[in-house]
Design a protein around this motif. Structure first.
Motif, PDB file in Angstrom:
ATOM      1  N   LEU A  82     114.402  45.316  84.888  1.00 39.51           N
ATOM      2  CA  LEU A  82     114.051  43.958  84.490  1.00 39.51           C
ATOM      3  C   LEU A  82     115.019  42.926  85.075  1.00 39.51           C
ATOM      4  N   ILE A  83     116.309  43.259  85.082  1.00 43.77           N
ATOM      5  CA  ILE A  83     117.298  42.336  85.644  1.00 43.77           C
ATOM      6  C   ILE A  83     117.090  42.166  87.148  1.00 43.77           C
ATOM      7  N   LEU A  85     114.257  42.610  88.838  1.00 48.71           N
ATOM      8  CA  LEU A  85     113.039  41.829  89.048  1.00 48.71           C
ATOM      9  C   LEU A  85     113.274  40.348  88.763  1.00 48.71           C
ATOM     10  N   GLY A  86     114.067  40.080  87.712  1.00 46.79           N
ATOM     11  CA  GLY A  86     114.386  38.677  87.412  1.00 46.79           C
ATOM     12  C   GLY A  86     115.168  38.016  88.527  1.00 46.79           C
ATOM     13  N   LEU A  87     116.151  38.745  89.090  1.00 45.66           N
ATOM     14  CA  LEU A  87     116.927  38.188  90.200  1.00 45.66           C
ATOM     15  C   LEU A  87     116.054  37.966  91.427  1.00 45.66           C
ATOM     16  N   ASN A  89     112.819  37.357  91.477  1.00 42.37           N
ATOM     17  CA  ASN A  89     111.981  36.180  91.234  1.00 42.37           C
ATOM     18  C   ASN A  89     112.784  34.893  91.320  1.00 42.37           C
ATOM     19  N   PHE A  90     114.021  34.923  90.822  1.00 46.35           N
ATOM     20  CA  PHE A  90     114.872  33.727  90.894  1.00 46.35           C
ATOM     21  C   PHE A  90     115.167  33.363  92.344  1.00 46.35           C
TER      22      PHE A  90
END
Length: 574
Positions: A82-83, A85-87, A89-90
């Motif tokens: 999740l981290i 994927l978040g990075l 996307n960011f």
């Protein structure tokens, strides 16, 4: 039994914790604020998870059990994914990359548009008065906005905001306006049927509205040059192209004016059929010597008496005709050279291998001259595809080694000449004549030439004695600019390419517009000419019989082949 049942109960009750937690977060994201219900869900979920963890810790075997270790590893792996994927996307939102895989780069702005947007100093906004947002127009505007944060756009319903519509002078749906500081300008009117937002128009209007002063271009008249109107062999399309690029144009009759105006950013001599008076040639020489810029388009078979002027720049007009026999595929005759070879120059640097053509053109001979830098712009193909033909009366054009010149031929050239630095002891101009003698080609002070045509009834310019070129005051075409430090000259052995009907074909118009832009020293303040991008026509023209064959093969033959192959495979395995 009771202990086992209690453990099973808490095992299932644990899943209520993540459920309430997700429900609370989802409710807050959808409603955009923390309501009491979403907070209650969130707190309940956290409490259930916390109680479950406390109960599990009280069990000494829980921490060391294999299931706890596996669950912990799975939880850590899930959080890591999740981290990551978040990075991703960011970073994707912060630093985006788009690849245009179309053959003609349909979804990429021209380099000229990108350069203009990168140089924006003040915010600019596009207003589209329409209730419908066309996806193609919006994609184009998004491309502009990606290039600069100072570029914005907005769709407006004129019925919902009548005050804003009245402010822009709105008349009909589809009007696109550009706003910059206190300036507002109509770009075009779009409609869903056949008129979409054009990058060419938007970039040109953007350049116009962000440029403080409009450069002025004069067209020499009086010697059979092409008319500036929409007459036969007129140049109305070229004039409109200059207007779109924020130039102002005016005719110039040197037989009356006796001097090129000081506000001239460039002078165009487009296809004179008669010879210029000696005084007119001297006026052009004086204009160049004080930092002027001149575009000469001289057709074969004419003699405008510009030999002395061109000799100072190392250019000689060849009297032969440029012949190109490589244009058979384009159904062009041998007297229409097709150019794909352009020099490395600001005028032609974006042309690549694209085509421009010139009906009846004369070659140019370039000789080195001290202080003059020359760059060939238009070059024909090497011999035997092109040569300079001397026998213009023959119906069959053949190369004659004794009289003709082998290609490649130069049909256009750009030249620059540095001006001598003004003397620090330069006297102030006064209305009284100066005692130094007049010589051809020397600059003339502004106050020493009579400003009225009536002062000179003859075509020869009446100028009082002028100082030497080292003390002449260079032109200052725009207010607040430094005096000119160089003069520029472009010579092309054809003028027909810039006339109506041919101007908008291939790169013909770009050659003319880019030449004027470079001559007027506007290339740093406005983009050179850009071409509209069009999708390649890849359609197949087939007959009705061929269409029926394709239909039968796709609906009957191919499925039948698949079924037969499957049956044969099944039979062999059996």
């Amino acid at each position: 039994m009771k202990i086992v049942a209690k453990k099973k109960l808490w095992k299932y009750l644990f899943w209520l914790g993540p459920f309430f937690l997700v429900a609370g977060l989802t409710a807050s994201l959808i409603s955009s604020y923390w309501s009491p219900i979403s907070l209650a869900f969130l707190i309940t979920g956290i409490a259930v998870i916390g109680i479950w963890i406390i109960l599990q810790i009280q069990n000494n075997q829980w921490l060391g059990s294999r299931s706890t270790q596996a669950g912990t590893n799975a939880l850590v792996a899930t959080l890591a994914v999740l981290i990551i994927l978040g990075l991703i996307n960011f970073l994707g939102v912060r630093y985006h990359y788009r690849a245009d895989l179309t053959e003609t780069q349909l979804f990429t702005l021209a380099p000229q548009s990108q350069e203009l947007l990168h140089n924006l100093n003040q915010p600019v906004k596009v207003w589209i008065f329409d209730v419908n947002q066309n996806p193609q127009d919006r994609d184009l505007l998004e491309n502009y906005r990606r290039q600069s944060s100072k570029f914005q756009f907005e769709y407006v319903d004129p019925d919902a905001r009548p005050g804003l519509a009245e402010k822009f002078g709105y008349k009909d749906y589809g009007e696109v306006y550009l706003e910059y500081q206190d300036k507002r300008q109509l770009v075009q009117v779009v409609n869903p049927e056949n008129e979409r937002l054009s990058e060419v128009r938007l970039t040109n209007r953007l350049q116009q509205i962000t440029t403080a002063n409009a450069a002025k271009v004069y067209f020499l008249q009086g010697h059979g040059e092409h008319p500036l109107t929409a007459a036969e062999s007129g140049m109305s399309q070229a004039i409109q192209g200059l207007t779109d690029k924020n130039f102002t144009t005016s005719p110039l009759n040197l037989a009356e004016a006796a001097k090129v105006p000081d506000d001239a950013a460039a002078v165009v001599v487009a296809g004179p059929k008669e010879a210029l008076f000696e005084g007119e040639v001297q006026a052009l020489e004086q204009y160049l010597n004080r930092g002027g810029n001149l575009l000469l388009m001289i057709d074969p078979g004419t003699d405008p008496k510009l030999e002395n002027l061109l000799k100072q720049w190392g250019v000689t007009l060849d009297s032969r005709l440029a012949v190109d026999v490589s244009g058979q595929g384009a159904k062009q005759g041998p007297a229409v050279p097709i150019i794909t070879d352009y020099g490395q120059h600001p005028i032609t640097k974006e042309f690549g291998n694209n085509i421009s053509f010139y009906r009846l053109a004369r070659p140019l001979q370039i000789n080195p001259v001290a202080g003059v830098q020359s760059t060939p712009l238009l070059r024909t193909k090497p011999y035997p595809n092109s040569w300079a033909e001397s026998d213009l009366q023959s119906e069959k054009l053949e190369f004659n080694a004794d009289k003709d010149l082998k290609g490649p031929l130069t049909l256009g050239v750009a030249l620059e000449k540095k001006l001598p630095a003004p003397s620090s002891t330069q006297p102030n101009p006064t209305p009284s004549p100066l005692p130094s003698p007049t010589t051809q080609g020397q600059a003339t002070p502004k106050a020493s030439i009579s400003p009225t045509p009536s002062a000179s009834p003859s075509p020869t310019p009446t100028a009082t004695p002028s100082p030497t070129p080292t003390t002449a005051a260079p032109l200052n075409n725009q207010q607040g600019e430094k005096p000119a430090t160089e003069s520029r000259l472009v010579v092309i052995g054809n003028s027909d390419f810039a006339t109506d009907g041919l101007f908008q074909q291939q790169l013909n118009g770009d050659v003319f517009l880019n030449s004027v832009t470079w001559l007027s020293k506007q290339e740093d303040r406005q983009p050179l000419s850009i071409r509209p991008k069009e999708a390649k026509n890849r359609r197949l023209n087939i007959t009705a019989a061929q269409a029926n064959l394709l239909t039968l093969s796709s609906l009957l033959l191919l499925p039948l082949i698949g079924l037969v192959s499957a049956f044969l495979i099944w039979w062999r395995r059996r």
